[in-house]
Design an enzyme around this catalytic site. Structure first.
Site, PDB file in Angstrom:
ATOM      1  N   GLY A   1      32.240   3.090 -57.244  1.00 38.61           N
ATOM      2  CA  GLY A   1      33.814   2.228 -56.811  1.00 38.61           C
ATOM      3  C   GLY A   1      34.255   2.744 -57.699  1.00 38.61           C
TER       4      GLY A   1
ATOM      5  CD  GLU B   1      24.166   4.139 -55.362  1.00 38.24           C
ATOM      6  OE1 GLU B   1      25.060   4.224 -54.586  1.00 38.24           O
ATOM      7  OE2 GLU B   1      23.004   4.571 -55.658  1.00 38.24           O
ATOM      8  N   PRO B   2      28.117   7.320 -59.807  1.00 38.01           N
ATOM      9  CG  PRO B   2      28.953   7.954 -61.629  1.00 38.01           C
ATOM     10  CD  PRO B   2      27.869   7.998 -60.867  1.00 38.01           C
TER      11      PRO B   2
ATOM     12  NE  ARG C   1      38.076   7.016 -54.716  1.00 35.11           N
ATOM     13  CZ  ARG C   1      38.511   7.432 -54.089  1.00 35.11           C
ATOM     14  NH1 ARG C   1      38.668   7.930 -53.339  1.00 35.11           N
ATOM     15  NH2 ARG C   1      37.816   6.803 -52.583  1.00 35.11           N
TER      16      ARG C   1
ATOM     17  NE  ARG D   1      40.462  10.239 -50.698  1.00 34.28           N
ATOM     18  CZ  ARG D   1      42.139   9.166 -51.474  1.00 34.28           C
ATOM     19  NH1 ARG D   1      43.150   9.930 -51.701  1.00 34.28           N
ATOM     20  NH2 ARG D   1      41.927   8.334 -51.919  1.00 34.28           N
TER      21      ARG D   1
ATOM     22  CB  CYS E   1      49.668  19.309 -32.375  1.00 41.15           C
ATOM     23  SG  CYS E   1      50.964  20.302 -32.687  1.00 41.15           S
TER      24      CYS E   1
ATOM     25  CE1 TYR F   1      34.208  10.236 -50.831  1.00 42.43           C
ATOM     26  CE2 TYR F   1      34.969   9.620 -52.705  1.00 42.43           C
ATOM     27  CZ  TYR F   1      33.796   9.224 -51.869  1.00 42.43           C
ATOM     28  OH  TYR F   1      32.797   8.919 -52.672  1.00 42.43           O
TER      29      TYR F   1
HETATM   30  C1  PLP Z   1      30.179   6.425 -51.928  1.00 49.16           C
HETATM   31  C2  PLP Z   1      28.762   6.174 -52.183  1.00 49.16           C
HETATM   32  C3  PLP Z   1      29.202   5.267 -53.423  1.00 49.16           C
HETATM   33  C4  PLP Z   1      30.155   6.631 -54.425  1.00 49.16           C
HETATM   34  O1  PLP Z   1      31.516   6.275 -54.180  1.00 49.16           O
HETATM   35  P1  PLP Z   1      32.890   6.224 -55.278  1.00 49.16           P
HETATM   36  O2  PLP Z   1      33.979   5.236 -54.973  1.00 49.16           O
HETATM   37  O3  PLP Z   1      33.207   8.253 -55.252  1.00 49.16           O
HETATM   38  O4  PLP Z   1      32.514   6.095 -56.701  1.00 49.16           O
HETATM   39  C5  PLP Z   1      27.953   5.508 -54.533  1.00 49.16           C
HETATM   40  N1  PLP Z   1      27.317   5.007 -54.003  1.00 49.16           N
HETATM   41  C6  PLP Z   1      27.371   4.525 -52.033  1.00 49.16           C
HETATM   42  C7  PLP Z   1      26.334   4.336 -51.960  1.00 49.16           C
HETATM   43  C8  PLP Z   1      28.265   5.715 -51.588  1.00 49.16           C
HETATM   44  O5  PLP Z   1      28.491   4.672 -50.480  1.00 49.16           O
END
Ligand code: PLP
Length: 420
Positions: free
Chosen positions: A242, A277-278, A280, A316, A345, A374
């Site tokens: 996140g 869980e990085p 982005r 996006r 279109c 993304y």
């Molecule tokens: C999408 C997601 C992430 C990654 O989020 P980022 O904003 O890209 O870091 C991590 N964990 C879970 C469960 C997700 O769905």
């Protein structure tokens, strides 16, 4: 920091001038910098090194950029994977990510996907409901296996990001409500086939301040205390992803170092192995979408710059009003104010309205920056356009890492039944 810079007035990816890629591969095309991916991977890993018990597991969120070449780089950097479908799971394995570092997230895993995860021997299932826990326990027992799992908890914290990428508010579909987590945990932990070893959270994406993350982590910390007081064995906490990345030239975001320091402070007495869980933050600024201006036409108050990339290639802006910096590949001292649009279109096929950008004319090359996360992964062939290709640059080399799939190839997969 990234490796897309002007040298001699021409925008380069590392040592490769972008016009060379446009010449060889055509446009639109995604271009990734391997050096940037590696740098971001290392910065993140070292920022969280030493947090928790033992070394943390860094699991790259594959949905941000599932290209196999990118996943190979991440595997080489010691990352595992956070996957949200059977397809992503197979990609992680194909890319050489060790199964024990694969985390399976997602609110709607099917029985087939749960069985696939067990068959591949993945490290952890992040289960998002009591029913999913029951299903996993049943499938694992039938296979004679025990599934490592954590319970995803919805901490009811506002991530203060765009509503469509917020996941940790009570009204979002993800995880179990924090006030029910204790009872659900107690019921699931008694099941055979399940080694319920901790909890997980992930409150959203593109998070611009550490405050909401810290508030959510503290709620999880309090939950750990009550779970342990009830005699449960907690060895793992998954803190999700996140962390935001800068998209605008003057954006200021918390650095991975700031994030790591906050994690260290909040989790110092947790005595668990941590999982991150990085997505982005690793890849967003490691990619650009290279495009060519088709033409410029006058508008009511500002001209329309019509480029050959569209919302099907980069969704996006249309999906959540996302900002992507737009600039010409040939450095230009003059600027214009323009609406930057694709050829599709739909009025939502608009990348920017009233944007100040470098002067461009028909035939010029330009980029949308920060398109590595993304971007290609959300591409479609809407309007019977080709599937956008991807290129990876390393130093002065580049390679096509995903082919352009011609509209004709897509059409060839369609059938007209004989009753028509
Ligand atoms: C999408 C997601 C992430 C990654 O989020 P980022 O904003 O890209 O870091 C991590 N964990 C879970 C469960 C997700 O769905």
């Amino acid at each position: 920091m990234n490796h897309f810079e002007y040298h001699g007035g021409i925008l380069h990816a590392e040592d490769v001038p972008l016009p060379q890629i446009a010449e060889a591969v055509g446009t639109p095309v995604y271009v990734y910098s391997q050096a940037t991916i590696e740098r971001h991977a290392r910065v993140f890993r070292s920022a969280v090194a030493g947090t928790g018990r033992g070394e943390p597991i860094c699991a790259f969120a594959i949905k941000a950029n599932p290209n196999l070449a990118v996943l190979h780089i991440m595997a080489r950097e010691g990352f595992g994977a956070d996957v949200v479908s059977g397809g992503e799971l197979e990609r992680a394995i194909t890319a050489g990510m060790p199964p024990e570092r694969i985390i399976f997230s997602g609110v709607g895993k099917t029985d087939a996907e749960l069985a696939l995860g067990l068959a591949r021997g993945i490290g952890q299932f992040n289960i998002e409901s009591e029913a999913e826990g029951l299903a996993l326990a049943g499938i694992a027992t039938a296979r004679g296996q025990t599934a490592n799992a954590v319970l995803r908890v919805n901490p009811d914290v506002d991530a203060q990001t765009h509503a469509k990428i917020s996941t940790g508010k009570a009204e979002n579909k993800f995880g179990v409500p924090i006030d029910q987590a204790h009872d659900i945990f107690a019921r699931l932990t008694a099941l055979p086939g399940l080694n319920l070893r901790g909890v997980a959270l992930h409150i959203g994406s593109m998070i611009a301040e550490l405050g909401p993350l810290e508030a959510a982590f503290k709620r999880i910390g309090a939950l750990l205390v009550t779970l342990r007081a009830a005699g449960h064995n907690i060895s793992h906490v998954d803190l999700g992803g996140g962390l935001g990345a800068p998209y605008k030239p003057d954006d200021v975001f918390p650095s991975p170092e700031d994030y790591g320091a906050m994690v260290r402070r909040v989790t110092s007495d947790w005595e668990v192995q941590l999982v991150f869980e990085p997505g982005r933050v690793i890849v967003a600024n490691a990619g650009v979408l290279l495009t060519r201006v088709i033409r410029v036409k006058p508008g009511m108050s500002h001209p329309f710059v019509i480029v050959d990339a569209a919302m099907n290639d980069l969704a996006r802006p249309a999906m959540y009003d996302a900002y992507h910096h737009f600039e010409s590949v040939m450095a230009h001292s003059d600027s214009i104010i323009a609406n930057i649009v694709g050829p599709i279109c739909e009025s939502s096929d608009t990348f920017a309205m009233e944007r100040s950008c470098t002067q461009v004319e028909a035939g010029d090359l330009a980029v949308f920056r920060s398109a590595g996360a993304y971007g290609a992964t959300m591409a479609s062939t809407y309007n019977s356009r080709d599937m956008v290709p991807e290129v990876l640059v390393s130093g002065d080399k580049f390679a096509i890492v995903a082919d352009r799939i011609a509209a004709a190839t897509i059409m060839a997969a369609e059938r007209v039944p004989d009753w028509i």
